[in-house]
Design a protein around this motif. Structure first.
Motif, PDB file in Angstrom:
ATOM      1  N   PRO A 155       0.831  -1.199   0.000  1.00 53.24           N
ATOM      2  CA  PRO A 155       0.000   0.000   0.000  1.00 53.24           C
ATOM      3  C   PRO A 155       0.864   1.247   0.000  1.00 53.24           C
ATOM      4  O   PRO A 155       2.034   1.193   0.382  1.00 53.24           O
ATOM      5  CB  PRO A 155      -0.770  -0.095   1.319  1.00 53.24           C
ATOM      6  N   PRO A 156       0.304   2.392  -0.394  1.00 53.25           N
ATOM      7  CA  PRO A 156       1.083   3.634  -0.341  1.00 53.25           C
ATOM      8  C   PRO A 156       1.506   3.932   1.090  1.00 53.25           C
ATOM      9  O   PRO A 156       0.825   3.520   2.033  1.00 53.25           O
ATOM     10  CB  PRO A 156       0.121   4.698  -0.852  1.00 53.25           C
ATOM     11  N   SER A 157       2.593   4.648   1.237  1.00 55.13           N
ATOM     12  CA  SER A 157       3.161   4.835   2.577  1.00 55.13           C
ATOM     13  C   SER A 157       2.229   5.596   3.513  1.00 55.13           C
ATOM     14  O   SER A 157       2.347   5.507   4.715  1.00 55.13           O
ATOM     15  CB  SER A 157       4.495   5.556   2.477  1.00 55.13           C
ATOM     16  N   SER A 158       1.254   6.359   2.980  1.00 55.59           N
ATOM     17  CA  SER A 158       0.349   7.078   3.869  1.00 55.59           C
ATOM     18  C   SER A 158      -0.507   6.111   4.675  1.00 55.59           C
ATOM     19  O   SER A 158      -1.129   6.486   5.647  1.00 55.59           O
ATOM     20  CB  SER A 158      -0.551   8.012   3.078  1.00 55.59           C
ATOM     21  N   ASP A 159      -0.546   4.852   4.250  1.00 54.61           N
ATOM     22  CA  ASP A 159      -1.341   3.873   4.988  1.00 54.61           C
ATOM     23  C   ASP A 159      -0.506   3.008   5.916  1.00 54.61           C
ATOM     24  O   ASP A 159      -0.951   1.980   6.395  1.00 54.61           O
ATOM     25  CB  ASP A 159      -2.075   2.951   3.995  1.00 54.61           C
ATOM     26  N   LEU A 189      -3.314  -3.522   8.473  1.00 56.17           N
ATOM     27  CA  LEU A 189      -3.350  -4.315   7.244  1.00 56.17           C
ATOM     28  C   LEU A 189      -2.057  -4.149   6.460  1.00 56.17           C
ATOM     29  O   LEU A 189      -1.619  -5.040   5.758  1.00 56.17           O
ATOM     30  CB  LEU A 189      -4.537  -3.897   6.369  1.00 56.17           C
ATOM     31  N   TYR A 190      -1.474  -2.964   6.582  1.00 61.08           N
ATOM     32  CA  TYR A 190      -0.220  -2.710   5.884  1.00 61.08           C
ATOM     33  C   TYR A 190       0.855  -3.699   6.347  1.00 61.08           C
ATOM     34  O   TYR A 190       1.555  -4.311   5.549  1.00 61.08           O
ATOM     35  CB  TYR A 190       0.252  -1.274   6.128  1.00 61.08           C
ATOM     36  N   TRP A 191       0.950  -3.866   7.666  1.00 57.84           N
ATOM     37  CA  TRP A 191       1.985  -4.759   8.178  1.00 57.84           C
ATOM     38  C   TRP A 191       1.643  -6.223   7.899  1.00 57.84           C
ATOM     39  O   TRP A 191       2.521  -7.056   7.764  1.00 57.84           O
ATOM     40  CB  TRP A 191       2.251  -4.491   9.668  1.00 57.84           C
ATOM     41  N   ASN A 192       0.351  -6.511   7.801  1.00 57.39           N
ATOM     42  CA  ASN A 192      -0.031  -7.854   7.346  1.00 57.39           C
ATOM     43  C   ASN A 192       0.466  -8.072   5.922  1.00 57.39           C
ATOM     44  O   ASN A 192       0.920  -9.153   5.564  1.00 57.39           O
ATOM     45  CB  ASN A 192      -1.555  -8.018   7.365  1.00 57.39           C
ATOM     46  N   ASP A 193       0.354  -7.034   5.120  1.00 59.85           N
ATOM     47  CA  ASP A 193       0.839  -7.103   3.755  1.00 59.85           C
ATOM     48  C   ASP A 193       2.345  -7.348   3.721  1.00 59.85           C
ATOM     49  O   ASP A 193       2.842  -8.164   2.950  1.00 59.85           O
ATOM     50  CB  ASP A 193       0.553  -5.770   3.039  1.00 59.85           C
ATOM     51  N   VAL A 194       3.050  -6.603   4.560  1.00 60.73           N
ATOM     52  CA  VAL A 194       4.512  -6.769   4.631  1.00 60.73           C
ATOM     53  C   VAL A 194       4.824  -8.221   5.014  1.00 60.73           C
ATOM     54  O   VAL A 194       5.656  -8.872   4.382  1.00 60.73           O
ATOM     55  CB  VAL A 194       5.135  -5.787   5.652  1.00 60.73           C
ATOM     56  N   ARG A 195       4.135  -8.708   6.026  1.00 64.38           N
ATOM     57  CA  ARG A 195       4.364 -10.094   6.467  1.00 64.38           C
ATOM     58  C   ARG A 195       4.122 -11.066   5.313  1.00 64.38           C
ATOM     59  O   ARG A 195       4.844 -12.053   5.140  1.00 64.38           O
ATOM     60  CB  ARG A 195       3.452 -10.401   7.655  1.00 64.38           C
ATOM     61  N   SER A 196       3.085 -10.784   4.530  1.00 59.94           N
ATOM     62  CA  SER A 196       2.742 -11.707   3.447  1.00 59.94           C
ATOM     63  C   SER A 196       3.808 -11.728   2.344  1.00 59.94           C
ATOM     64  O   SER A 196       3.791 -12.593   1.475  1.00 59.94           O
ATOM     65  CB  SER A 196       1.368 -11.367   2.861  1.00 59.94           C
ATOM     66  N   LYS A 197       4.729 -10.778   2.365  1.00 60.98           N
ATOM     67  CA  LYS A 197       5.823 -10.764   1.377  1.00 60.98           C
ATOM     68  C   LYS A 197       6.936 -11.732   1.777  1.00 60.98           C
ATOM     69  O   LYS A 197       7.869 -11.967   1.014  1.00 60.98           O
ATOM     70  CB  LYS A 197       6.442  -9.367   1.227  1.00 60.98           C
ATOM     71  N   PHE A 198       6.866 -12.241   3.014  1.00 53.57           N
ATOM     72  CA  PHE A 198       7.908 -13.158   3.492  1.00 53.57           C
ATOM     73  C   PHE A 198       7.442 -14.602   3.351  1.00 53.57           C
ATOM     74  O   PHE A 198       6.236 -14.869   3.349  1.00 53.57           O
ATOM     75  CB  PHE A 198       8.246 -12.845   4.952  1.00 53.57           C
ATOM     76  N   VAL A 199       8.421 -15.497   3.246  1.00 55.24           N
ATOM     77  CA  VAL A 199       8.067 -16.904   3.060  1.00 55.24           C
ATOM     78  C   VAL A 199       8.265 -17.715   4.341  1.00 55.24           C
ATOM     79  O   VAL A 199       8.315 -18.936   4.304  1.00 55.24           O
ATOM     80  CB  VAL A 199       8.873 -17.538   1.891  1.00 55.24           C
ATOM     81  N   LEU A 200       8.358 -17.027   5.453  1.00 55.78           N
ATOM     82  CA  LEU A 200       8.512 -17.723   6.736  1.00 55.78           C
ATOM     83  C   LEU A 200       7.359 -18.704   6.918  1.00 55.78           C
ATOM     84  O   LEU A 200       6.204 -18.351   6.656  1.00 55.78           O
ATOM     85  CB  LEU A 200       8.455 -16.692   7.873  1.00 55.78           C
ATOM     86  N   ARG A 201       7.662 -19.886   7.405  1.00 60.97           N
ATOM     87  CA  ARG A 201       6.604 -20.886   7.600  1.00 60.97           C
ATOM     88  C   ARG A 201       5.570 -20.378   8.605  1.00 60.97           C
ATOM     89  O   ARG A 201       5.942 -19.840   9.653  1.00 60.97           O
ATOM     90  CB  ARG A 201       7.245 -22.176   8.110  1.00 60.97           C
ATOM     91  N   ILE A 224       9.104   0.296   1.657  1.00 57.80           N
ATOM     92  CA  ILE A 224       8.460   0.562   2.957  1.00 57.80           C
ATOM     93  C   ILE A 224       8.908   1.918   3.492  1.00 57.80           C
ATOM     94  O   ILE A 224       8.108   2.703   4.009  1.00 57.80           O
ATOM     95  CB  ILE A 224       8.826  -0.551   3.975  1.00 57.80           C
ATOM     96  N   GLY A 225      10.188   2.202   3.375  1.00 53.13           N
ATOM     97  CA  GLY A 225      10.776   3.424   3.950  1.00 53.13           C
ATOM     98  C   GLY A 225      11.584   3.042   5.183  1.00 53.13           C
ATOM     99  O   GLY A 225      11.067   2.366   6.082  1.00 53.13           O
ATOM    100  N   ARG A 226      12.837   3.472   5.221  1.00 52.73           N
ATOM    101  CA  ARG A 226      13.704   3.074   6.343  1.00 52.73           C
ATOM    102  C   ARG A 226      13.178   3.605   7.667  1.00 52.73           C
ATOM    103  O   ARG A 226      13.319   2.968   8.699  1.00 52.73           O
ATOM    104  CB  ARG A 226      15.149   3.557   6.103  1.00 52.73           C
ATOM    105  N   ASN A 227      12.582   4.786   7.651  1.00 53.67           N
ATOM    106  CA  ASN A 227      12.044   5.342   8.902  1.00 53.67           C
ATOM    107  C   ASN A 227      10.888   4.506   9.424  1.00 53.67           C
ATOM    108  O   ASN A 227      10.765   4.271  10.628  1.00 53.67           O
ATOM    109  CB  ASN A 227      11.631   6.807   8.704  1.00 53.67           C
ATOM    110  N   LYS A 228      10.050   3.976   8.502  1.00 49.33           N
ATOM    111  CA  LYS A 228       8.911   3.136   8.910  1.00 49.33           C
ATOM    112  C   LYS A 228       9.399   1.793   9.445  1.00 49.33           C
ATOM    113  O   LYS A 228       8.824   1.226  10.361  1.00 49.33           O
ATOM    114  CB  LYS A 228       7.967   2.912   7.724  1.00 49.33           C
TER     115      LYS A 228
END
Ligand code: PLP
Length: 469
Positions: free
Chosen positions: A58-62, A67-79, A349-353
């Protein structure tokens, strides 16, 4: 939840921090994607070997949206059946990095000569990747060397310096054995002196650490070698202030950034160190066996670093010290190119985020530790954000002497892994140089893909196990 909504929530919410984070959705990880804004990585990086998979977030304003962090998590392949809280030891690649690595390796195996530099000269490709990394980290490309890991970079720095018998290097009792090994080789080979400083556990302020170094420096001090973040207690060292102090006294500064690169938002030029060694495979989530070494002003390095590992030294066009260190025989170019994909995720994501997320999870964890065991069991700074990182150390035992019992600490980690599929690690360190027994602690790493729910589950499981041991 939009940024505005969550800001209002922040201002008006009267519950505990846990309830607030949960209400914001930070408590859960994994799950469905929210808004998708495609960002083509080829375009972003200018790299020809971008991942087969594009990163969509999602755009960084969100970014305050759970849900944004759920999205980030979904980018990983951790079991999904494991809780991974040990990024400090080894990171996990997101799907985009894994895809890039696989693609690069396939191309390489398919036609090694054609793909040695992915259809371009290897040297040119390395320059391109060094440029991308240098922009990300706040350095010039000529100051960056792509390496295998932090250990390699630290050895390049320590072994490349002209030090002689009697010269003194100041480090701490909390430095990692990777860097300390390099120093001890010099001690045994050349007779340099190593001064290992004790640090407060936990530390209360930057100033008390600066004072410790100020008192330790002598006319013989030639180098200070410190960690950006100590692997033992997670203390974020006042690196900028210490490097500044060193420079004003003509002392060389070497920084081990294993736990900072990919976790904190900082700029290498601004940090002011002479040398910085870090890993691509930990907090940056690049492939195993990747790292970065920074040499301040490599084109005109004031400390004339010797290129201790190179294939071009005797050639007439050998170039800068960073070029010589980069050209050190065949390297894992497919992995180093894939590491650049990891940089792209951080940029998206942005290093600050990233830093904000890591520190808020870290704070949440410390609150749970204090609630469960009391503040006296915490070995990591709590109130001072600028002393904090993604690492937290604590003892889960009520009896004081148990914090010296390595077997009990190891047993907690072992049972946690076997019974709960939760991965953390134990650490041990001396509080004073004269200690005959080391203090033990459990260490938890919180990274962007972790969640408050995972932290809750882990704290409960540790308590159950430790109470029975
Ligand atoms: C502070 C610190 N420095 C260096 C290292 C070694 O890192 P690498 O495996 O990238 O050489 C570690 C490993 O955990 C570490 O914690």
């Amino acid at each position: 939840m939009s940024l505005i909504k969550s800001t209002i929530l922040d201002q008006t919410f009267k519950g505990t921090r846990r309830q607030l984070l949960k209400a914001m959705g930070i408590a859960t990880a994994g799950g469905v994607s929210s808004l998708i804004l495609s960002q083509g990585l080829n375009a972003a990086s200018g790299s020809d070997n971008a991942a087969a998979e594009k990163i969509s977030l999602p755009p960084s304003s969100d970014t305050d949206d759970g849900l944004y962090w759920n999205d980030v998590r979904s980018k990983f392949v951790l079991r999904p059946d494991i809780i991974y809280l040990n990024t400090g030891t080894e990171g996990s690649m997101p799907a985009s990095v894994l895809a890039s690595l696989t693609k690069n390796l396939k191309e390489f195996a398919g036609s090694p000569m054609e793909c040695i530099g992915f259809k371009e000269d290897t040297h040119q490709m390395q320059i391109k990747n060094r440029k991308i990394f240098s922009e990300f980290a706040g350095a010039d490309f000529s100051e960056i060397v792509l390496t295998t890991n932090t250990t390699e970079g630290l050895h390049f720095a320590v072994n490349g310096l002209d030090l002689k018998k009697g010269d003194e290097i100041i480090t701490t009792l909390h430095d990692h054995h990777s860097g300390l090994s390099a120093l001890h080789i010099l001690k045994d080979r050349k007779g340099i002196t190593i001064k290992e400083l004790a640090l407060p556990v936990p530390a209360d302020s930057k100033q008390e650490i600066i004072d410790i170094f100020e008192r330790a420096i002598t006319a013989k001090t030639k180098v200070i070698s410190i960690c950006n973040i100590n692997y033992t207690t997670g203390l974020r060292m006042p690196v900028k202030e210490l490097c500044d102090m060193a420079r004003h006294r003509g002392i060389i500064s070497i920084v081990d950034g294993a736990h900072a690169m990919g976790a904190l938002d900082f700029n290498l030029h601004d940090l002011g160190c002479d040398f910085y060694a870090c890993s691509g495979h930990k907090w940056l989530n690049g492939p195993p066996g990747t790292g970065i070494f920074y040499i301040r002003n490599a084109g005109n390095n004031p400390h004339s670093l010797w290129p201790v590992l190179t294939e071009v030294y005797y050639l007439s066009n050998k170039g800068r010290v960073s070029t010589m260190l980069q050209m050190r025989g065949q390297q894992n170019t497919p992995a180093l190119a894939a590491m650049i994909q990891a940089v792209e995720l951080q940029k998206t994501i942005g290093r600050n985020k990233v830093q904000e997320r890591i520190l808020s999870l870290n704070r949440y964890l410390k609150e749970r530790i204090i609630e469960t065991w009391g503040k006296e069991n915490l070995m990591t700074s709590f109130e001072q954000n600028d002393l904090c990182s993604g690492l937290t150390s604590f003892t889960p035992f009520k009896v004081f002497k148990d914090r010296y019992d390595s077997k009990k600490n190891l047993e907690v980690c072992k049972q946690l892994r076997k019974q709960n599929n939760i991965y953390i690690r134990n650490v041990d360190f001396k509080l004073k140089k004269t200690d005959t027994t080391k203090t033990n602690a459990l260490r938890i790493s919180t990274h962007i893909f972790n969640s408050c729910d995972e932290i809750d589950t882990t704290v409960r499981a540790i308590k159950k196990i430790a109470d029975k041991i």
